[in-house]
Design an enzyme around this catalytic site. Structure first.
Site, PDB file in Angstrom:
ATOM      1  CD  GLU A 176     -22.244 -23.386 -22.514  1.00  0.00           C
ATOM      2  OE1 GLU A 176     -22.504 -24.455 -23.107  1.00  0.00           O
ATOM      3  OE2 GLU A 176     -22.362 -22.268 -23.049  1.00  0.00           O
ATOM      4  CG  ASP A 236     -26.332 -15.045 -24.757  1.00  0.00           C
ATOM      5  OD1 ASP A 236     -25.833 -14.733 -23.671  1.00  0.00           O
ATOM      6  OD2 ASP A 236     -25.651 -15.291 -25.744  1.00  0.00           O
TER       7      ASP A 236
HETATM    8  C1  9WN Z   1     -22.935 -15.582 -27.504  1.00  0.00           C
HETATM    9  C2  9WN Z   1     -19.065 -17.728 -24.428  1.00  0.00           C
HETATM   10  C3  9WN Z   1     -20.471 -17.147 -24.364  1.00  0.00           C
HETATM   11  C4  9WN Z   1     -20.782 -16.539 -22.986  1.00  0.00           C
HETATM   12  C5  9WN Z   1     -22.242 -16.164 -22.836  1.00  0.00           C
HETATM   13  C6  9WN Z   1     -23.091 -17.386 -23.169  1.00  0.00           C
HETATM   14  C7  9WN Z   1     -22.767 -17.876 -24.569  1.00  0.00           C
HETATM   15  C8  9WN Z   1     -22.722 -16.958 -26.870  1.00  0.00           C
HETATM   16  C9  9WN Z   1     -23.538 -18.037 -27.580  1.00  0.00           C
HETATM   17  O1  9WN Z   1     -21.383 -18.190 -24.662  1.00  0.00           O
HETATM   18  O2  9WN Z   1     -23.105 -16.849 -25.489  1.00  0.00           O
HETATM   19  O3  9WN Z   1     -22.059 -14.646 -26.898  1.00  0.00           O
HETATM   20  O4  9WN Z   1     -23.198 -18.357 -28.715  1.00  0.00           O
HETATM   21  O5  9WN Z   1     -24.494 -18.551 -27.011  1.00  0.00           O
HETATM   22  O6  9WN Z   1     -24.446 -17.109 -23.055  1.00  0.00           O
HETATM   23  O7  9WN Z   1     -22.491 -15.735 -21.532  1.00  0.00           O
HETATM   24  O8  9WN Z   1     -20.006 -15.400 -22.790  1.00  0.00           O
HETATM   25  O9  9WN Z   1     -18.878 -18.633 -23.384  1.00  0.00           O
END
Ligand code: 9WN
Length: 492
Positions: free
Chosen positions: A450, A186
């Site tokens: 994470e 992201d």
């Molecule tokens: C938005 C769930 C997700 C991962 C993504 C990571 C993060 C979310 C956020 O978490 O994104 O989808 O709120 O930041 O970047 O890769 O799938 O773990």
């Protein structure tokens, strides 16, 4: 836990996954991410298959049950009971109220609608699912056959890819992401310039429950969030229709690579199902993979940086930033199907000794253009990445945006270490494989974070993160050396 009572890392990883299992799916993290996420579930299944293959199959089936009629597999499948714990929630997408997109709103014009009765986001995430499904099948072919797993998931996965090929293919023939959340990476600097063009105002007030679980210095800033909301609102208000420009249309080398690998996984599934007379066509998937790889080679390669870059589909210009996304195509530098499926329709053969690709000799699987594998390996081993520190950073240490703490702008992520580990293993680069495995050695001691600090390996972001645990389990337990192995023979 007391030293003497220290758990085996595989047991510890399995416990994290057990604790995050809701009975139908695994949440990425019980606090920060309380719903089902699309590509997280695929990575989770890759780990879970070793100890709980039936649960791994259920994980993917649950996700695919939320597939939209147009074929898209949603970024998030909401647990409406936890709607206040993550933002934007189901209500943002108009779901959970019985009237919105994610709840099966009536179709109007080009408006896309979600699956009846399921509350989902209208966005997607990288297509790693078919690859995961094949790996899940390979771990327990007997259980998979008993449940008719391949026959159940193959048509849905094929429709998911068709959605990407038909509705999401941009000017250069590669899939386009409509929001940074769709890239899975992201906050990567690859999206900065395109995001700059999005007004940092949204009608929906921005809520940040994420900051209860991770430091502000580790998450995207509030200006970015306002842009994220604005973009998501624009897409939602256009009915999640893909023929309406939303102001963000990015081609990502990671997303494209995973689509190509997953197409080849579908080819393996089609070949397996064909024996049962179901008429699935392996050659169609191999040809689709070859088209994606050829387009990546033509449009995303950056000779100077020695890796693949992103491309802005709106301007037609590449984004010349060195990120781990651009190294992941190394997966396509090996003969993925290891010569075990039917005759190839395309592909250039890799020289197993040097890891380089040569000419256009027919080989099963699809590999990169001549010389690219060598360059990618050199970049991976170079000062921007593994040559500059112990762990694989999410962007080059030489990029001006490199920040050791900020997510997707420096910290190493375990899914990226895993993807590159699979790639270098297949190329016989044991030296680089050993380096990438070092990242997994810090996972359990750091509480399955994470992501981590790129120099010390200290945990960052949330802890007990499901894909970190799952991929650690895979690294500890998998004996596979290719991306698309054969099913494990039944033990005697
Ligand atoms: C938005 C769930 C997700 C991962 C993504 C990571 C993060 C979310 C956020 O978490 O994104 O989808 O709120 O930041 O970047 O890769 O799938 O773990």
């Amino acid at each position: 836990m007391h030293k003497d009572l220290e758990e085996d890392p595989a047991d510890a990883a399995a416990r994290v996954l057990e604790a995050s299992w809701t009975g139908r799916h695994t949440v990425p993290a019980t606090g920060l991410y309380p719903h089902q996420w699309s590509w997280d579930s695929a990575f989770v299944a890759i780990g879970t298959r070793h100890r709980e293959p039936a649960r791994a199959r259920a994980e993917l089936v649950t996700l695919l049950d939320a597939q939209w009629p147009d074929g898209r597999v949603p970024q998030i499948v909401y647990d409406v009971e936890r709607d206040d714990d993550y933002a934007p929630g189901a209500g943002f997408w108009g779901a959970g109220t019985g009237a919105g997109l994610g709840a099966g709103a009536p179709s109007a014009g080009t408006t896309a609608t979600g699956p009846a009765g399921r509350a989902t986001s209208g966005l997607v995430q990288p297509p790693v699912h078919a690859w995961a499904a094949w790996l899940v099948h390979c771990a327990d072919p007997a259980g998979s056959a008993r449940e008719g797993f391949l026959a159940r998931v193959y048509p849905r996965l094929a429709r998911w890819h068709e959605y990407l090929h038909v509705r999401r293919t941009g000017a250069v023939g590669l899939p386009v992401t409509k929001h940074p959340w769709e890239t899975g990476t992201d906050n990567s600097p690859l999206w900065d310039a395109a995001l700059e063009r999005v007004p940092p105002q949204s009608r929906t007030p921005v809520r940040r429950p994420d900051l209860r679980h991770a430091g502000t210095g580790e998450r995207p800033g509030s200006r970015d969030y306002r842009r994220y909301y604005r973009l998501a609102e624009t897409y939602r208000d256009a009915g999640c229709a893909d023929d309406v420009p939303v102001g963000f249309a990015m081609v990502c080398p990671l997303f494209s690579t995973l689509l190509a690998v997953s197409e080849l996984a579908l080819a393996r599934m089609a070949a397996a199902l064909h024996d049962g007379g179901r008429g699935a066509r392996a050659d169609v998937h191999e040809a689709a993979a070859a088209r994606v790889v050829a387009a990546m080679d033509e449009h995303l390669w950056d000779e100077e940086l020695g890796l693949y870059v992103a491309l802005d589909d709106t301007t037609g210009r590449t984004v010349r930033r060195a990120t781990v996304n651009g190294l992941v195509p190394l997966l396509l530098a090996a003969d993925l199907a290891s010569g075990t499926t039917g005759p190839a329709t395309s592909g250039r053969k890799v020289d197993a000794a040097t890891g380089t690709t040569a000419g256009t000799a027919a080989g099963v699987g699809t590999v990169l253009a001549t010389g690219r594998a060598e360059r990618l390996l050199a970049t991976l081993a170079g000062p921007g990445f593994l040559g500059g520190g112990p762990y694989l950073p999410s962007i080059s240490r030489e990029d001006p945006a490199f920040d050791p703490a900020l997510y997707w702008r420096g910290p190493p992520w375990f899914n990226m270490s895993w993807l590159l580990l699979r790639a270098v293993q297949a190329l016989g680069r044991d030296d680089l494989a050993a380096r990438l495995r070092e990242h997994f050695a810090v996972a359990e001691p750091e509480g399955f974070p994470e992501y981590t600090d790129p120099d010390t390996g200290a945990g960052r972001g949330t802890r007990q993160f499901s894909w970190t645990a799952a991929l650690t389990l895979d690294v500890l337990l998998s004996k596979e050396t290719t991306a698309l192995p054969n099913p494990t023979p039944p033990s005697v």
